[in-house]
Write a protein that holds these residues in place. Structure first.
Motif, PDB file in Angstrom:
ATOM      1  N   SER A 238      55.474 -14.569   6.393  1.00  0.00           N
ATOM      2  CA  SER A 238      54.513 -13.482   6.202  1.00  0.00           C
ATOM      3  C   SER A 238      55.233 -12.174   5.933  1.00  0.00           C
ATOM      4  O   SER A 238      54.775 -11.339   5.147  1.00  0.00           O
ATOM      5  CB  SER A 238      53.609 -13.347   7.429  1.00  0.00           C
ATOM      6  N   ASP A 239      56.397 -11.999   6.562  1.00  0.00           N
ATOM      7  CA  ASP A 239      57.204 -10.802   6.329  1.00  0.00           C
ATOM      8  C   ASP A 239      57.794 -10.816   4.919  1.00  0.00           C
ATOM      9  O   ASP A 239      57.779  -9.807   4.207  1.00  0.00           O
ATOM     10  CB  ASP A 239      58.309 -10.726   7.380  1.00  0.00           C
TER      11      ASP A 239
ATOM     12  N   GLU B  82      49.956 -10.008   6.020  1.00  0.00           N
ATOM     13  CA  GLU B  82      49.691  -9.942   7.453  1.00  0.00           C
ATOM     14  C   GLU B  82      48.872 -11.151   7.890  1.00  0.00           C
ATOM     15  O   GLU B  82      47.893 -11.519   7.235  1.00  0.00           O
ATOM     16  CB  GLU B  82      48.933  -8.647   7.777  1.00  0.00           C
TER      17      GLU B  82
END
Length: 434
Positions: free
Chosen positions: A253-254, A259
């Motif tokens: 997700s990073d 998010e």
């Protein structure tokens, strides 16, 4: 056309990065349970196919399943030791009964697993992973000698092939970085098998006998049977895998700048549970996210789910080609044993890495690790320790991984989750004297 070729090339790269991990698990389990070459070929084929299906379940994103990130799923190494133990004690049908039930349990608890994660901090998951790795080492050493019951067990040829394979893996790991390093296990196994072939130690009969195409068959090894101890074991393994997967979800997700919500995580957990249910029906294994593919995404900078879709479809296609699977079954046991030392040692290393920060935090955590690893390893070495207890209790004590895991969970609750007394006995005595 150019973009399609690039996407396909990137898809193949992801396939190669996870292929060794995908095939090694069924090879280890199949050889440990004494399966025939035909059964082993099927086991590898269905595992490859199910890796593809599990990956597709995870990259999709609907109201029920899928984290919606470019994640590749493969069979979890955490399950190898428990599966071998269940198969040895209860038979192969109990393996698939436990996989199906543990998958259903994960699907059921996926919505509130986030709340259960607090029971699986690094001191618990690290202890469990360490116990699993340690209990796997004897399997690797036995295979280095040629396998249980081999007529030439411990021969110079077997030992040379095993250590030669391990040496090549270590050299590649030392001299290369990135993608080449990520497939060092696969390259080491290829090297060892080629040398064994030159020595006349490779039998190509399984490849010639295997069909060009085949259809998958549900319950290939028989109707599943259900043992409470086995189900509990696999459920604990599945929960540990979910904790590991959660880390991969957040890492991706990073990278993808997306998010994640609680609903996203629940759908990711649900996809893994559903993949295990389907895997159990078709006699494959539990599945988890493969972190090596996350490294590839970070290295390449390509974050498209389309690439992983191509990888998943390739895996499904290969799963229908028994001759491809049969090639992997001709790997000599000693070569496989040499690779296992590195792989299982890495499992232990990963467990220690997870524990390194927690042990230094408090003496309580050190005690949790000491007791859980001690009990887990002790029960694995001396399985008859609790043989006189009632059968209902033996569900929790007959398996070293279950016993060690439960010890870690209970001690973590005792030392880290229950409210500590504000005043110790010494303080009370001083106040009384005053």
């Amino acid at each position: 056309m150019k973009n399609g070729l690039k996407a396909t090339t990137l898809g193949i790269q992801h396939l190669l990065a996870m292929y060794a991990g995908a095939i090694i698990v069924p090879l280890i389990i199949g050889s440990s349970l004494g399966l025939t070459s035909e059964q082993l070929t099927y086991l590898v084929s269905i595992d490859i196919l199910m890796c593809g299906i599990a990956t597709l379940l995870q990259i999709m994103h609907n109201r029920f399943v899928g984290i919606g990130l470019p994640v590749v799923l493969g069979c979890t190494f955490t399950a190898v030791g428990p599966i071998i133990a269940i198969g040895s004690q209860y038979g192969i049908t109990a393996i698939y009964g436990s996989i199906i039930m543990s998958g259903l349990i994960i699907v059921f608890i996926s919505g509130f697993f986030g709340k259960l994660v607090k029971f699986f901090p690094p001191v618990v998951t690290g202890s469990v992973v360490t116990i699993i790795g340690i209990t796997l080492i004897p399997v690797a050493i036995t295979n280095m000698g040629g396998g249980q019951g081999a007529s030439d067990f411990g021969s110079f040829t077997n030992i040379a092939l095993a250590f030669g394979t391990l040496a090549v893996i270590l050299l590649i790991y030392r001299l290369f970085t990135g993608f080449i390093r990520s497939i060092s296990i696969l390259l080491g196994i290829v090297f060892g098998t080629v040398v064994a072939m030159l020595l006349g130690k490779v039998d190509f009969t399984p490849v010639t006998d295997a069909a060009v195409l085949h259809l998958v068959q549900p319950f290939y090894f028989g109707v599943p049977t259900f043992e409470w101890s086995a189900i509990l074991t696999m459920t604990l393994v599945a929960m540990v895998s979910l904790v590991e997967s959660t880390g991969v979800y957040f890492a991706l997700s990073d990278i993808c700048e997306k998010e994640l919500s609680k609903e996203d995580l629940a759908q990711g957990y649900r996809a893994e549970g559903l993949a295990s249910v389907i895997g159990g029906i078709f006699n494959a294994f539990p599945y988890t996210t493969f972190s090596q593919n996350v490294g590839l995404i970070q290295m390449s900078g390509v974050r498209s789910r389309k690439i992983i879709l191509i990888t998943g479809l390739m895996l499904i296609g290969l799963g229908f080609l028994p001759k491809v699977a049969a090639v992997t079954t001709i790997i000599p046991t000693s070569v496989l044993g040499g690779a296992m030392v590195a792989m299982f040692g890495m499992v232990v290393s990963q467990g220690i890495k997870m524990l390194s920060g927690t042990i230094s935090q408090s003496q309580e955590n050190s005690m949790i690790v000491a007791c859980s690893v001690g009990i887990g390893l002790g029960v694995s070495v001396v399985p008859d320790l609790f043989s006189h207890l009632p059968e209902s209790v033996q569900i929790l004590t007959s398996n070293g991984i279950v016993a060690g895991s439960l010890t870690a969970i209970v001690l973590n609750i005792l030392f880290n989750m229950l409210p500590a007394r504000k005043k110790n006995n010494k303080t009370v005595l001083l106040k009384q004297e005053a």
